[in-house]
Design a protein around this motif. Structure first.
Motif, PDB file in Angstrom:
ATOM      1  N   ASP A 578      -6.496   0.737  -3.991  1.00 42.14           N
ATOM      2  CA  ASP A 578      -6.233   0.487  -2.566  1.00 42.14           C
ATOM      3  C   ASP A 578      -5.223  -0.639  -2.373  1.00 42.14           C
ATOM      4  O   ASP A 578      -4.416  -0.604  -1.437  1.00 42.14           O
ATOM      5  N   GLN A 579      -5.252  -1.627  -3.257  1.00 50.26           N
ATOM      6  CA  GLN A 579      -4.289  -2.731  -3.164  1.00 50.26           C
ATOM      7  C   GLN A 579      -2.862  -2.217  -3.299  1.00 50.26           C
ATOM      8  O   GLN A 579      -1.968  -2.609  -2.545  1.00 50.26           O
ATOM      9  N   VAL A 580      -2.640  -1.327  -4.275  1.00 50.97           N
ATOM     10  CA  VAL A 580      -1.311  -0.756  -4.489  1.00 50.97           C
ATOM     11  C   VAL A 580      -0.884   0.091  -3.294  1.00 50.97           C
ATOM     12  O   VAL A 580       0.237  -0.042  -2.773  1.00 50.97           O
ATOM     13  N   ASN A 581      -1.780   0.949  -2.841  1.00 49.51           N
ATOM     14  CA  ASN A 581      -1.427   1.849  -1.739  1.00 49.51           C
ATOM     15  C   ASN A 581      -1.177   1.094  -0.444  1.00 49.51           C
ATOM     16  O   ASN A 581      -0.281   1.451   0.339  1.00 49.51           O
ATOM     17  N   GLN A 582      -1.952   0.054  -0.188  1.00 49.90           N
ATOM     18  CA  GLN A 582      -1.714  -0.764   1.009  1.00 49.90           C
ATOM     19  C   GLN A 582      -0.388  -1.512   0.918  1.00 49.90           C
ATOM     20  O   GLN A 582       0.328  -1.647   1.913  1.00 49.90           O
ATOM     21  N   ALA A 583      -0.074  -2.001  -0.291  1.00 48.71           N
ATOM     22  CA  ALA A 583       1.204  -2.701  -0.475  1.00 48.71           C
ATOM     23  C   ALA A 583       2.380  -1.764  -0.233  1.00 48.71           C
ATOM     24  O   ALA A 583       3.389  -2.160   0.371  1.00 48.71           O
ATOM     25  N   LEU A 584       2.265  -0.513  -0.660  1.00 48.93           N
ATOM     26  CA  LEU A 584       3.341   0.455  -0.447  1.00 48.93           C
ATOM     27  C   LEU A 584       3.485   0.801   1.044  1.00 48.93           C
ATOM     28  O   LEU A 584       4.603   0.924   1.553  1.00 48.93           O
ATOM     29  N   ASN A 585       2.365   0.968   1.719  1.00 48.06           N
ATOM     30  CA  ASN A 585       2.430   1.257   3.156  1.00 48.06           C
ATOM     31  C   ASN A 585       3.092   0.111   3.908  1.00 48.06           C
ATOM     32  O   ASN A 585       3.886   0.332   4.830  1.00 48.06           O
ATOM     33  N   SER A 586       2.762  -1.121   3.508  1.00 41.41           N
ATOM     34  CA  SER A 586       3.381  -2.282   4.146  1.00 41.41           C
ATOM     35  C   SER A 586       4.876  -2.348   3.841  1.00 41.41           C
ATOM     36  O   SER A 586       5.694  -2.652   4.723  1.00 41.41           O
ATOM     37  N   ALA A 587       5.256  -2.043   2.603  1.00 43.79           N
ATOM     38  CA  ALA A 587       6.668  -2.094   2.213  1.00 43.79           C
ATOM     39  C   ALA A 587       7.487  -1.039   2.944  1.00 43.79           C
ATOM     40  O   ALA A 587       8.669  -1.240   3.243  1.00 43.79           O
ATOM     41  N   GLN A 588       6.869   0.089   3.254  1.00 44.94           N
ATOM     42  CA  GLN A 588       7.566   1.177   3.926  1.00 44.94           C
ATOM     43  C   GLN A 588       8.087   0.740   5.299  1.00 44.94           C
ATOM     44  O   GLN A 588       9.138   1.206   5.747  1.00 44.94           O
ATOM     45  N   SER A 589       7.367  -0.190   5.931  1.00 43.77           N
ATOM     46  CA  SER A 589       7.809  -0.676   7.244  1.00 43.77           C
ATOM     47  C   SER A 589       8.919  -1.720   7.127  1.00 43.77           C
ATOM     48  O   SER A 589       9.628  -1.991   8.092  1.00 43.77           O
ATOM     49  N   ARG A 590       9.066  -2.296   5.912  1.00 43.73           N
ATOM     50  CA  ARG A 590      10.093  -3.325   5.720  1.00 43.73           C
ATOM     51  C   ARG A 590      11.405  -2.759   5.197  1.00 43.73           C
ATOM     52  O   ARG A 590      12.458  -3.365   5.378  1.00 43.73           O
ATOM     53  N   TYR A 591      11.339  -1.645   4.495  1.00 46.44           N
ATOM     54  CA  TYR A 591      12.543  -1.055   3.885  1.00 46.44           C
ATOM     55  C   TYR A 591      12.774   0.321   4.512  1.00 46.44           C
ATOM     56  O   TYR A 591      11.984   1.258   4.308  1.00 46.44           O
TER      57      TYR A 591
END
Length: 637
Positions: A578-591
């Motif tokens: 879940d840590q990895v998947n949440q980090a990717l979801n957050s990154a998607q909004s930044r890039y």
């Protein structure tokens, strides 16, 4: 005799130092949870051992004019062997009965642990300490105990030689400190950027500096000379040094991952020096930190810290082998594991370690005679000895079984599939590279191996019959010409051939055990060679989480001009899913150029799509994997 009792009382009164032992074990315990600074618990433990053991030997020398080396060996064996033997034998018996996939090489593991050379077996076998996803050994943490055992064997003789020949404290301190520096220098010289540092991590020659730094502290900071009453200025200075060291230790714990270049080029040596400063403060009876860290709870845990260290990995590995949904409630399972570890350690300390440490072995024959008597005073208690004998026999059977002694581990279907894919992908990549120079090779890339004998349209048609989404004719045509560079871990390696069937111009670089930090160098190399296509596919996170800085570095290397698709993780057996998947979801909004392919949500209800590890798609699941990933890429283009 009185001197020995006085010395023993003084040393065991170091409740503050015991607290540091607990802290060291807790830090080390966090390593399997992928807490990046967990490895830093070991230097603290090493410095503590070097200080306390050398301090005991120094006191014996100054009080008695000699060091009874044989008595020292006996004390160490009584203290360490009961717990070690119990843990190793019980773990071997459990493996024999319930987890036979760990039987390979069990005999060598058991023997080398009893001889305190297990760390060199790990070096010889090329084991990686930093592969957090592969099959974990419940013995892997015992490398540090082997180094301590080697230290206990030779150090009394070396120290005795120094006191007899050199005599004076300052030159003895200088010699020990220079030895520590040379060990740290060997670590720095042997380290190679981009290579797994496990050889350096396990090696006695490259890790002994922490123990030697603790030993050097005992020469200039002997416990017998530390007075409880200090002037306020001295006490404030001592506390200031200790607090500063503690704050820096905490900072390094959270900032330096285990494979950072800085660690092996002086970072771990600096951390050990900080540990020396902290231990010097906490060991001083006049320091406020000593009083702050001295209490009944820490004292209770400190006495059991050795058992907590011994049993942490077996409990975690065996528990997680039975619980397959760790990622759903990671902290709950962590608390359960900690509770089990503390309970087992308490039972070991109470019923095995302390009784055998203080047992009069001269009475062994007498006890055995009494034990076998029909009307023995031991009565029903003898059943525990019978159970212990059964456990030992089971461990011996497992250690000498054919599976444990075989020279090669059995290759799983998944590993065989990945190995075959590696060869097919290598040929396919060569065709893709050739195609960039010779355009008439476009059609050959999709038909390199027996695994890729059908065209992409045929492949998509066959998957449709199994329920996977079918690519439209337009999508098939677009996929046939789309240039993609794919970088990832074993999940991508598993699905590489299936993806290249759909995308014949896809270049794949996948490796088992790869983490995001490893991909940084791979992407840099591909960028320098001009092999980064306009579309980049990433499959990273299976083997551990990544920091925001690592993700930012990956995106900077790829560049804003390229489209990036990142497949998230389906790894329910690991806490970081879940840590990895949440980090990717957050990154998607930044890039703006990053799109996450939510393979986790798509596949989480379909255990039949995966091999037994519930992570890698099987032959049936690959049809869904490849079509789903292809659809998302083509829709995002």
């Amino acid at each position: 005799m009185n001197q020995r009792l006085k010395k023993h009382r003084y040393i065991t009164g170091f409740d503050g130092v015991r607290t540091l032992a607990v802290v060291a074990v807790i830090m080390y315990h966090l390593m399997p949870y992928n807490i990046q600074g967990g490895y830093l618990g070991v230097p603290i433990f090493f410095v503590l051992s070097g200080y306390l053991i050398t301090d005991l030997l120094n006191q014996e020398w100054h009080q008695n004019g000699k060091i009874d080396v044989w008595a020292f060996y006996q004390r160490r064996i009584r203290r360490l062997y009961p717990g070690l033997v119990t843990m190793v034998v019980a773990t071997a018996a459990y493996i024999t009965l319930f987890q036979r996939n760990l039987l390979f090489n069990l005999r060598a593991v058991v023997v080398t642990n009893f001889l305190y050379v297990y760390n060199w077996l790990q070096v010889h076998q090329g084991q990686s300490y930093f592969d957090r996803f592969g099959t974990q050994s419940p013995f892997v943490h015992l490398w540090s105990l082997s180094i301590e055992g080697q230290f206990y064997l030779f150090w009394p003789l070396i120290l005795l030689f120094l006191w007899v020949v050199v005599r004076r404290r300052q030159p003895i301190f200088d010699i020990i400190f220079i030895g520590a520096f040379l060990s740290a220098l060997a670590m720095a010289l042997l380290f190679r950027h981009g290579q797994d540092p496990s050889r350096i991590y396990f090696g006695t020659d490259t890790r002994i500096f922490s123990i030697l730094l603790g030993a050097s502290l005992s020469i200039v900071w002997p416990s017998a000379s530390l007075k409880k009453d200090l002037q306020n200025s001295a006490r404030f200075f001592l506390d200031g040094v200790g607090i500063a060291a503690l704050l820096l230790i905490i900072w390094m714990f959270f900032q330096l991952p285990g494979e950072s270049d800085l660690n092996y080029r002086g970072g771990m040596f600096f951390f050990s020096l900080l540990s020396v400063m902290l231990i010097a403060t906490v060991a001083h009876p006049g320091a406020d930190l000593n009083r702050l860290l001295s209490n009944r709870l820490f004292s209770w845990l400190g006495k059991r810290s050795y058992g907590i260290y011994l049993y942490q990995y077996p409990v975690m590995i065996f528990y997680e082998a039975k619980v397959t949904n760790i990622a759903q409630h990671p902290w709950l399972h962590a608390l359960i594991e900690i509770a089990i570890i503390v309970l087992v350690s308490h039972l070991s300390y109470t019923y095995i370690e302390r009784p055998l440490q203080h047992f009069d072995y001269h009475r062994t024959k007498e006890v055995l005679r009494e034990f076998v008597k029909r009307d023995s005073r031991y009565g029903i208690k003898r059943i525990w000895v019978v159970l212990a004998a059964v456990v030992c026999l089971t461990a011996v059977v497992g250690s000498f079984s054919t599976q444990a002694a075989q020279t090669k581990a059995k290759v799983s279907n998944l590993q065989a599939k990945i190995d075959a894919n590696e060869q097919a992908v290598k040929k396919h990549n060569q065709a893709v590279e050739g195609n960039s120079k010779n355009k008439n090779q476009v059609d050959s890339a999709a038909t390199i191996s027996s695994s890729t004998s059908s065209a992409s349209s045929a492949a998509s048609s066959s998957t449709a019959a199994d329920g996977a989404e079918k690519l439209t004719a337009d999508e098939q045509q677009k996929a046939a010409t789309l240039q993609i560079t794919a970088v990832g871990d074993s999940v991508l390696a598993d699905g590489s051939v299936s993806l290249q069937q759909v995308f014949p111009k896809m270049y794949v670089d996948a490796k088992v055990g790869r983490q995001a930090k490893d991909a940084i160098g791979v992407l840099q190399g591909l960028a320098q060679q001009g092999k980064l296509a306009p579309t980049v596919l990433l499959s990273l996170g299976t083997n551990g989480p990544f920091s925001d800085a690592q993700l930012q570095q990956i995106m900077q290397i790829i560049g804003k001009q390229r489209k990036v698709f990142w497949i998230n993780t389906h790894v329910p057996t690991r806490r970081w899913q879940d840590q990895v998947n949440q980090a990717l979801n957050s990154a998607q909004s930044r890039y703006s150029n990053l799109k996450v392919i939510d393979w986790y949500a798509y596949s989480k209800q379909h255990s039949d799509w995966f091999y037994s590890d519930n992570v890698h798609p099987n032959e049936y699941g690959l049809k869904f994997y490849s079509s789903f990933v292809a659809k998302k890429i083509l829709q995002g283009e």
